[in-house]
Design an enzyme around this catalytic site. Structure first.
Site, PDB file in Angstrom:
ATOM      1  N   GLU A 170      -0.662 -22.675  -3.847  1.00  0.00           N
ATOM      2  CA  GLU A 170      -1.181 -22.420  -2.490  1.00  0.00           C
ATOM      3  C   GLU A 170      -2.322 -23.354  -2.086  1.00  0.00           C
ATOM      4  O   GLU A 170      -3.382 -22.917  -1.649  1.00  0.00           O
ATOM      5  CB  GLU A 170      -1.611 -20.952  -2.372  1.00  0.00           C
ATOM      6  N   GLU A 276       8.980 -16.142  -5.496  1.00  0.00           N
ATOM      7  CA  GLU A 276       8.317 -14.825  -5.351  1.00  0.00           C
ATOM      8  C   GLU A 276       9.044 -14.023  -4.271  1.00  0.00           C
ATOM      9  O   GLU A 276       8.420 -13.455  -3.367  1.00  0.00           O
ATOM     10  CB  GLU A 276       6.836 -15.006  -4.994  1.00  0.00           C
TER      11      GLU A 276
HETATM   12  O1  G3I Z   1      -6.380  -4.518 -12.643  1.00  0.00           O
HETATM   13  C1  G3I Z   1      -7.236  -3.982 -11.640  1.00  0.00           C
HETATM   14  C2  G3I Z   1      -7.563  -2.567 -11.946  1.00  0.00           C
HETATM   15  O2  G3I Z   1      -8.302  -2.506 -13.150  1.00  0.00           O
HETATM   16  C3  G3I Z   1      -8.366  -1.988 -10.785  1.00  0.00           C
HETATM   17  O3  G3I Z   1      -8.602  -0.629 -10.995  1.00  0.00           O
HETATM   18  C4  G3I Z   1      -7.606  -2.151  -9.477  1.00  0.00           C
HETATM   19  C5  G3I Z   1      -8.395  -1.655  -8.277  1.00  0.00           C
HETATM   20  O4  G3I Z   1      -8.092  -2.413  -7.115  1.00  0.00           O
HETATM   21  O5  G3I Z   1      -7.345  -3.508  -9.281  1.00  0.00           O
HETATM   22  C6  G3I Z   1      -6.551  -4.077 -10.307  1.00  0.00           C
HETATM   23  O6  G3I Z   1      -6.358  -5.399 -10.027  1.00  0.00           O
HETATM   24  C7  G3I Z   1      -5.442  -5.696  -8.988  1.00  0.00           C
HETATM   25  C8  G3I Z   1      -4.350  -6.568  -9.577  1.00  0.00           C
HETATM   26  O7  G3I Z   1      -3.473  -6.988  -8.557  1.00  0.00           O
HETATM   27  C9  G3I Z   1      -3.532  -5.851 -10.647  1.00  0.00           C
HETATM   28  O8  G3I Z   1      -2.854  -4.776 -10.089  1.00  0.00           O
HETATM   29  C10 G3I Z   1      -6.172  -6.422  -7.886  1.00  0.00           C
HETATM   30  O9  G3I Z   1      -7.071  -5.531  -7.257  1.00  0.00           O
HETATM   31  C11 G3I Z   1      -5.184  -6.951  -6.865  1.00  0.00           C
HETATM   32  O10 G3I Z   1      -5.868  -7.778  -5.937  1.00  0.00           O
HETATM   33  C12 G3I Z   1      -4.123  -7.785  -7.572  1.00  0.00           C
HETATM   34  O11 G3I Z   1      -3.195  -8.180  -6.612  1.00  0.00           O
HETATM   35  C13 G3I Z   1      -2.330  -9.229  -7.001  1.00  0.00           C
HETATM   36  C14 G3I Z   1      -2.491 -10.386  -6.020  1.00  0.00           C
HETATM   37  O12 G3I Z   1      -1.565 -11.400  -6.339  1.00  0.00           O
HETATM   38  C15 G3I Z   1      -3.888 -10.974  -6.051  1.00  0.00           C
HETATM   39  O13 G3I Z   1      -3.986 -12.024  -5.163  1.00  0.00           O
HETATM   40  C16 G3I Z   1      -0.916  -8.709  -6.952  1.00  0.00           C
HETATM   41  O14 G3I Z   1      -0.729  -7.737  -7.992  1.00  0.00           O
HETATM   42  C17 G3I Z   1       0.080  -9.856  -7.158  1.00  0.00           C
HETATM   43  O15 G3I Z   1       1.385  -9.394  -6.898  1.00  0.00           O
HETATM   44  C18 G3I Z   1      -0.235 -10.967  -6.178  1.00  0.00           C
HETATM   45  O16 G3I Z   1       0.635 -12.034  -6.437  1.00  0.00           O
HETATM   46  C19 G3I Z   1       0.512 -13.174  -5.579  1.00  0.00           C
HETATM   47  C20 G3I Z   1       0.882 -14.399  -6.381  1.00  0.00           C
HETATM   48  O17 G3I Z   1       0.105 -14.459  -7.540  1.00  0.00           O
HETATM   49  C21 G3I Z   1       0.730 -15.673  -5.561  1.00  0.00           C
HETATM   50  N1  G3I Z   1       1.464 -15.586  -4.321  1.00  0.00           N
HETATM   51  C22 G3I Z   1       1.213 -14.391  -3.518  1.00  0.00           C
HETATM   52  C23 G3I Z   1       1.439 -13.129  -4.365  1.00  0.00           C
HETATM   53  C24 G3I Z   1       1.278 -11.881  -3.512  1.00  0.00           C
HETATM   54  O18 G3I Z   1      -0.031 -11.738  -3.039  1.00  0.00           O
END
Ligand code: G3I
Length: 377
Positions: A170, A276
């Site tokens: 990105e 994705e």
């Molecule tokens: O692991 C913590 C947990 O300990 C905590 O309690 C919880 C509270 O919010 O957060 C958890 O972390 C989250 C993590 O996912 C695991 O579930 C983060 O907040 C959350 O922001 C994170 O989101 C991920 C996101 O990328 C971050 O930008 C998504 O799972 C993931 O699917 C998403 O993937 C991205 C690709 O890497 C790049 N392209 C876009 C795609 C979708 O956004």
């Protein structure tokens, strides 16, 4: 619902392998039974990888139903979060590889192509990677050294075990200009080339990718991705493929846009991957107020997806896969961003339905539609 003879043959082969017991009552199984018996990895074009992003419950083996589905359906996996910078390198001198090691072992135990996602991104990267003295950005040499250490350590650890890496993720704005990422501000525009150089140094045999979203909906952004590929090529650096993430919405991009995107990216000589894939069915809304439930308008399918929407989703997936099949020789991998609707990042407090399996991990009409396209003569 009628399915093609090849699908039936695949079902019969699966049955012979013990996946489905043929009895008089299911000799002509309905679409769902048939769909359960068909594995996407068995019906994609020869040479394609087909996969899903797995979350930690899955790669740690806690979500057994999903593990069975992943094992049966796919020949590649991507890590939803386990290999991101902040997951594996939270502090300058501390790497945390436990979950990442289990992710890599999960895929290798199943003979899958294990994907690395990702090395250099503006998100999910700890501040220390960019911080200099007194709150300023680190200087070029410092930031480059940090980037190189990160890449050398992570890529080096999985040398020979990971099939390909999203090296830079990105890096572009929608207008095709380079995003104002802290990596770029600290290092300069060549931070992309530097990342590819370090990755190749760490594992000369691993595939290297540039990965971004909206390449199919924004021609200017697509042109930016093509400029990145050409720049890497002119510098003599390895790049194997561009990933269009494929975070699509119903009917957007249109099939023609997907077609054109693959054709244009492919003209650079690199392969194309959909990395994705999911199809968002919810209206675009502003940010939610913390602690408040979503408004009914922003969450229209809170009690289930109406049949017409199920069919529309199936139709869109079918159209998309028809285009992907047309480009069977240009594409190396299609990866869904999640396994079932229950797992998708697109829910975020609402009820979304972007994938091929429902919350009970049952195949949806969209799965049947993809199977029909992949097995049509
Ligand atoms: O692991 C913590 C947990 O300990 C905590 O309690 C919880 C509270 O919010 O957060 C958890 O972390 C989250 C993590 O996912 C695991 O579930 C983060 O907040 C959350 O922001 C994170 O989101 C991920 C996101 O990328 C971050 O930008 C998504 O799972 C993931 O699917 C998403 O993937 C991205 C690709 O890497 C790049 N392209 C876009 C795609 C979708 O956004």
């Amino acid at each position: 619902m009628t399915l093609g003879r090849r699908a039936f043959a695949h079902a019969a082969a699966a049955a012979a392998a013990g996946a489905l017991v043929f009895r008089p009552s299911n000799w002509f199984p309905d679409a769902t039974v048939l769909a359960q018996s068909v594995a996407l990895k068995d019906i994609v074009p020869k040479g394609w990888l087909i996969g899903a992003a797995v979350n930690q419950n899955q790669s740690d083996g806690r979500d057994g139903v999903a593990v069975d589905l992943i094992t049966r359906q796919f020949n590649t996996i991507s890590p939803e979060n386990a290999l991101k910078f902040q997951s594996v390198h939270p502090e300058p001198d501390r790497f945390t590889f436990d979950a990442a090691d289990r992710y890599v072992a999960f895929g290798r135990d199943r003979g899958m192509a294990v994907i690395g996602h990702n090395l250099v991104w503006h998100s999910q990267t700890p501040r220390w990677a960019w911080d200099g003295a007194d709150g300023a950005l680190a200087d070029r040499a410092t930031m480059l050294a940090r980037m190189r250490t990160h890449i050398a350590t992570v890529v080096g650890r999985y040398k020979g075990k990971i099939h390909g890496w999203d090296v830079v993720n990105e890096a572009l704005n929608d207008d095709g200009t380079l995003r104002d990422s802290p990596w770029r501000r600290g290092i300069g525009d060549d931070y992309i080339a530097q990342a590819f150089t370090f990755a190749h140094e760490a594992d000369p045999n691993v595939e290297l990718y540039y990965n971004d979203f909206n390449l199919a909906t924004r021609p200017a952004k697509r042109a930016g991705a093509i400029r990145i590929v050409k720049d890497l090529q002119q510098r003599g650096l390895r790049i194997d493929a561009v990933g269009e993430q494929g975070h699509w919405r119903l009917n957007t991009p249109a099939a023609g846009d997907i077609d054109q995107t693959i054709a244009e990216l492919r003209q650079t000589g690199v392969k194309v991957m959909i990395t994705e894939l999911d199809v968002n069915l919810l209206p675009q809304t502003g940010p939610r107020v913390a602690g408040q439930p979503p408004s009914p308008e922003s969450n229209p399918y809170a009690n289930g997806l109406p049949d017409d929407m199920q069919q529309a989703l199936a139709g869109y997936y079918a159209d998309a896969f028809r285009v992907l099949l047309k480009h069977r020789d240009d594409i190396t991998r299609v990866t869904f961003w999640g396994v079932s609707d229950a797992d998708s990042w697109l829910n975020r407090g609402r009820m979304n339905y972007p994938l091929l399996w429902d919350r009970q991990r049952q195949p949806k009409p969209a799965f049947d539609a993809v199977v029909r396209v992949l097995t049509a003569k």
